[in-house]
Write a protein that holds these residues in place. Structure first.
Motif, PDB file in Angstrom:
ATOM      1  N   ILE A 154      39.966  30.675  -1.840  1.00 35.10           N
ATOM      2  CA  ILE A 154      38.798  31.221  -1.136  1.00 35.10           C
ATOM      3  C   ILE A 154      37.700  31.545  -2.139  1.00 35.10           C
ATOM      4  O   ILE A 154      36.517  31.269  -1.914  1.00 35.10           O
ATOM      5  CB  ILE A 154      39.189  32.465  -0.332  1.00 35.10           C
ATOM      6  CG1 ILE A 154      40.173  32.095   0.781  1.00 35.10           C
ATOM      7  CG2 ILE A 154      37.947  33.126   0.270  1.00 35.10           C
ATOM      8  CD1 ILE A 154      40.738  33.285   1.529  1.00 35.10           C
ATOM      9  N   ALA A 155      38.087  32.153  -3.269  1.00 38.04           N
ATOM     10  CA  ALA A 155      37.115  32.488  -4.304  1.00 38.04           C
ATOM     11  C   ALA A 155      36.423  31.228  -4.823  1.00 38.04           C
ATOM     12  O   ALA A 155      35.190  31.202  -5.006  1.00 38.04           O
ATOM     13  CB  ALA A 155      37.802  33.233  -5.444  1.00 38.04           C
ATOM     14  N   HIS A 156      37.196  30.187  -5.057  1.00 34.31           N
ATOM     15  CA  HIS A 156      36.626  28.929  -5.543  1.00 34.31           C
ATOM     16  C   HIS A 156      35.660  28.325  -4.525  1.00 34.31           C
ATOM     17  O   HIS A 156      34.572  27.842  -4.894  1.00 34.31           O
ATOM     18  CB  HIS A 156      37.758  27.936  -5.834  1.00 34.31           C
ATOM     19  CG  HIS A 156      37.272  26.585  -6.262  1.00 34.31           C
ATOM     20  ND1 HIS A 156      36.799  26.332  -7.520  1.00 34.31           N
ATOM     21  CD2 HIS A 156      37.185  25.413  -5.566  1.00 34.31           C
ATOM     22  CE1 HIS A 156      36.442  25.061  -7.605  1.00 34.31           C
ATOM     23  NE2 HIS A 156      36.664  24.476  -6.438  1.00 34.31           N
ATOM     24  N   LEU A 157      36.030  28.365  -3.268  1.00 35.48           N
ATOM     25  CA  LEU A 157      35.163  27.851  -2.209  1.00 35.48           C
ATOM     26  C   LEU A 157      33.847  28.624  -2.164  1.00 35.48           C
ATOM     27  O   LEU A 157      32.761  28.036  -2.049  1.00 35.48           O
ATOM     28  CB  LEU A 157      35.885  27.943  -0.859  1.00 35.48           C
ATOM     29  CG  LEU A 157      35.133  27.430   0.365  1.00 35.48           C
ATOM     30  CD1 LEU A 157      34.895  25.932   0.264  1.00 35.48           C
ATOM     31  CD2 LEU A 157      35.912  27.765   1.642  1.00 35.48           C
ATOM     32  N   MET A 158      33.935  29.950  -2.259  1.00 33.94           N
ATOM     33  CA  MET A 158      32.737  30.791  -2.251  1.00 33.94           C
ATOM     34  C   MET A 158      31.844  30.475  -3.458  1.00 33.94           C
ATOM     35  O   MET A 158      30.615  30.385  -3.337  1.00 33.94           O
ATOM     36  CB  MET A 158      33.166  32.262  -2.260  1.00 33.94           C
ATOM     37  CG  MET A 158      32.032  33.260  -2.186  1.00 33.94           C
ATOM     38  SD  MET A 158      31.302  33.346  -0.546  1.00 33.94           S
ATOM     39  CE  MET A 158      29.980  34.539  -0.877  1.00 33.94           C
ATOM     40  N   MET A 159      32.464  30.283  -4.601  1.00 34.53           N
ATOM     41  CA  MET A 159      31.689  30.018  -5.814  1.00 34.53           C
ATOM     42  C   MET A 159      31.003  28.654  -5.767  1.00 34.53           C
ATOM     43  O   MET A 159      29.830  28.532  -6.131  1.00 34.53           O
ATOM     44  CB  MET A 159      32.608  30.098  -7.036  1.00 34.53           C
ATOM     45  CG  MET A 159      33.080  31.493  -7.388  1.00 34.53           C
ATOM     46  SD  MET A 159      31.753  32.617  -7.907  1.00 34.53           S
ATOM     47  CE  MET A 159      31.191  31.816  -9.402  1.00 34.53           C
ATOM     48  N   THR A 160      31.704  27.629  -5.337  1.00 35.90           N
ATOM     49  CA  THR A 160      31.165  26.268  -5.392  1.00 35.90           C
ATOM     50  C   THR A 160      30.190  25.962  -4.261  1.00 35.90           C
ATOM     51  O   THR A 160      29.197  25.257  -4.461  1.00 35.90           O
ATOM     52  CB  THR A 160      32.304  25.233  -5.366  1.00 35.90           C
ATOM     53  OG1 THR A 160      33.122  25.449  -4.215  1.00 35.90           O
ATOM     54  CG2 THR A 160      33.153  25.352  -6.619  1.00 35.90           C
ATOM     55  N   GLU A 161      30.451  26.492  -3.076  1.00 35.35           N
ATOM     56  CA  GLU A 161      29.614  26.147  -1.929  1.00 35.35           C
ATOM     57  C   GLU A 161      28.471  27.140  -1.685  1.00 35.35           C
ATOM     58  O   GLU A 161      27.499  26.819  -1.015  1.00 35.35           O
ATOM     59  CB  GLU A 161      30.463  26.046  -0.662  1.00 35.35           C
ATOM     60  CG  GLU A 161      31.359  24.831  -0.615  1.00 35.35           C
ATOM     61  CD  GLU A 161      30.587  23.526  -0.442  1.00 35.35           C
ATOM     62  OE1 GLU A 161      29.369  23.571  -0.200  1.00 35.35           O
ATOM     63  OE2 GLU A 161      31.211  22.456  -0.570  1.00 35.35           O
ATOM     64  N   VAL A 162      28.602  28.350  -2.214  1.00 33.21           N
ATOM     65  CA  VAL A 162      27.587  29.372  -1.952  1.00 33.21           C
ATOM     66  C   VAL A 162      26.921  29.832  -3.251  1.00 33.21           C
ATOM     67  O   VAL A 162      25.724  29.606  -3.464  1.00 33.21           O
ATOM     68  CB  VAL A 162      28.199  30.574  -1.203  1.00 33.21           C
ATOM     69  CG1 VAL A 162      27.135  31.665  -0.979  1.00 33.21           C
ATOM     70  CG2 VAL A 162      28.783  30.135   0.132  1.00 33.21           C
TER      71      VAL A 162
ATOM     72  N   ALA B 230      31.916  37.045 -11.763  1.00 31.01           N
ATOM     73  CA  ALA B 230      31.946  35.582 -11.787  1.00 31.01           C
ATOM     74  C   ALA B 230      30.570  34.995 -11.514  1.00 31.01           C
ATOM     75  O   ALA B 230      30.171  34.006 -12.148  1.00 31.01           O
ATOM     76  CB  ALA B 230      32.962  35.066 -10.764  1.00 31.01           C
ATOM     77  N   ALA B 231      29.842  35.583 -10.576  1.00 31.07           N
ATOM     78  CA  ALA B 231      28.499  35.077 -10.267  1.00 31.07           C
ATOM     79  C   ALA B 231      27.558  35.283 -11.448  1.00 31.07           C
ATOM     80  O   ALA B 231      26.718  34.427 -11.752  1.00 31.07           O
ATOM     81  CB  ALA B 231      27.958  35.767  -9.025  1.00 31.07           C
ATOM     82  N   GLY B 232      27.686  36.424 -12.121  1.00 32.68           N
ATOM     83  CA  GLY B 232      26.863  36.666 -13.292  1.00 32.68           C
ATOM     84  C   GLY B 232      27.139  35.675 -14.404  1.00 32.68           C
ATOM     85  O   GLY B 232      26.235  35.291 -15.155  1.00 32.68           O
ATOM     86  N   GLN B 233      28.387  35.241 -14.502  1.00 33.83           N
ATOM     87  CA  GLN B 233      28.770  34.282 -15.540  1.00 33.83           C
ATOM     88  C   GLN B 233      28.081  32.925 -15.362  1.00 33.83           C
ATOM     89  O   GLN B 233      27.906  32.187 -16.323  1.00 33.83           O
ATOM     90  CB  GLN B 233      30.291  34.082 -15.538  1.00 33.83           C
ATOM     91  CG  GLN B 233      31.083  35.292 -16.002  1.00 33.83           C
ATOM     92  CD  GLN B 233      30.937  35.563 -17.485  1.00 33.83           C
ATOM     93  OE1 GLN B 233      30.155  36.418 -17.881  1.00 33.83           O
ATOM     94  NE2 GLN B 233      31.695  34.842 -18.300  1.00 33.83           N
TER      95      GLN B 233
END
Length: 340
Positions: free
Chosen positions: A126-134, A191-194
C-alpha cells in the motif's frame, strides 16, 4: 497571447482532461472471498497551470476526522476554476477502516512502512502504491491525522519549520500550534521528503469521532494552503481559543480571556504521565496555557478518595490529552508543547 492547453493527467490506468474531475480506484489486494480492495482516489485537474498537490487521510484506520476534511474540501472545489491539480486520497488504510482497526490485518503500522515495496507485506505494498501513484506526481502534500488510543489532539501542524518553504505553508495553514517535529523512519512524511515533496502533517481531534472543531480547522487550513499555492483564492486566517468546541468537549474550565491561538511555534513537547493507577479527572482543556507546577487534574480510587494530584512539569500549551477514565501508572495523560 493564446493560452496553451494543459496536458491530461495520468494516474493508474486513466487520464484526466484539463478542467475535469475523476474518481478512480487503484488496486491494492484481493480478499479471500475474491473481492478486490482498492485505494479510492479523486483527481481534480484544473484548466490552468499550477502545482500538483495531494491530501490524504486515514493512514491509520481509526483516524476519521481527515476523511471528513477531504470530503468538505472537495465539495468546495471545481476543476473548472482550480489552478493546478489536486489528488485526494480520503482513505489510505482501507482495510483498517473497514475493520475498525488502527492497523492492517497483519498488525503492521502503515505509517511506519513507507516507502514500501511492490512485493513486500500488505502495508509495504500500500505504501509503495501511494508513493508511486500519488506522491511521486506531487510537489506538496497534506497528511491528515487525529489522536490515537483514546487521546484527543488540539488542531496542530507538525512539520520541518527550519525549511523555509515548509514553514511558509505551515503558517498559511493557520493552525493554533506549529510543532517542529522530527522525522520518523517509515512515515509518509519522511518518505515523501526523501523524494523532494514538501509535507505538512495535520493533527486534530480524537480517533473514531467527527469532532467538528477539528474538522473545521482542517478544512480551513487545507484551503488556506491551496490559496497560498495559488490554486484557489486565499482564505482569511482564523483562530482558536480553549473556550471553543475542543475546550468544551475536553471538560470545561474557565477559559474566558485567553487569547486566540494562531501559529504558535513550538520546538519541544512532552507528555505528563500518571504516577499512580486510578480514575482520572482532568481540569485542563485543549489549547489552555499552563505554567510549571500548575494542577492539571487528579487520580482517585473507586470511592473518590484522591490518590495523586497531577501537575505540569513544564509550562506551555496543552496540545493533547487522554480521554480514558481509568489510567495505569506510567500512562500518558496530558501533552504539553513549549512555545519557542
Amino acid at each position: 497571447m493564446k493560452r496553451v492547453a494543459r496536458d491530461s493527467f495520468a494516474i493508474g490506468q486513466v487520464r484526466i482532461r484539463p478542467g475535469s474531475a475523476r474518481e478512480l480506484e487503484l488496486p491494492v489486494t484481493r480478499l479471500v472471498t475474491g473481492a478486490d480492495v482498492s485505494l479510492p482516489v479523486r483527481v481534480l485537474h484544473g484548466r490552468e497551470d499550477g502545482p500538483t498537490v495531494w491530501i490524504n487521510a486515514a493512514t491509520h484506520g481509526d483516524e476519521l476526522v481527515g476523511v471528513e476534511v477531504v470530503r468538505r474540501v472537495l465539495a468546495g472545489l471545481s476543476a473548472k476554476t482550480l489552478r493546478g491539480t489536486l489528488i485526494a486520497v480520503p482513505v489510505v488504510n482501507v482495510l483498517g477502516v473497514m475493520t475498525g482497526d488502527r492497523y492492517l490485518p497483519d498488525r503492521r503500522d502503515l505509517n511506519r512502512s513507507f516507502p514500501g515495496s511492490p512485493r513486500g507485506s500488505l502495508a509495504s505494498r500500500i505504501a509503495h502504491l501511494m508513493m508511486t501513484e500519488v506522491v511521486a506526481k506531487c510537489s506538496v502534500g497534506i497528511d491528515l491525522h487525529t489522536g490515537s488510543d483514546r487521546r484527543t489532539n488540539l488542531p496542530q501542524v507538525r512539520a520541518d519549520l527550519d525549511d523555509p518553504v515548509t514553514r511558509e505553508l505551515a503558517e498559511a495553514f493557520g493552525a493554533p500550534v506549529m510543532l517542529h517535529a522530527k522525522l520518523r523512519d517509515g512515515s509518509l512524511r519522511h518518505a515523501a521528503g526523501q523524494v523532494g515533496a514538501t509535507v505538512l502533517l495535520y493533527e486534530g481531534g480524537e480517533a473514531w469521532r467527527f469532532d467538528e472543531w477539528a474538522i473545521a480547522a482542517g478544512v480551513d487550513g487545507v484551503r488556506r494552503v491551496l490559496g497560498r499555492l495559488g490554486m484557489i483564492d486565499e482564505d482569511a486566517s482564523g483562530g482558536f481559543t480553549p473556550a471553543d468546541g475542543a475546550g468544551a468537549a475536553a471538560g470545561g474550565g474557565d477559559t474566558c480571556g485567553e487569547d486566540p491561538l494562531v501559529n504558535v511555534e513550538c520546538r519541544e513537547s512532552t507528555w505528563v504521565r500518571a504516577r499512580h493507577t486510578g480514575f482520572l479527572h482532568l481540569d485542563v482543556t485543549l489549547g489552555q496555557r499552563v505554567e510549571e507546577g500548575d494542577r492539571l487534574g487528579h487520580l482517585s480510587n473507586s470511592f473518590g478518595r484522591t490518590l495523586r494530584v497531577i501537575r505540569a512539569r513544564r509550562g506551555g500549551i496543552v496540545i493533547g490529552r487522554t480521554e480514558a477514565p481509568l489510567v495505569n501508572s506510567g500512562d500518558a495523560v496530558v501533552h504539553i508543547a513549549t512555545p519557542a
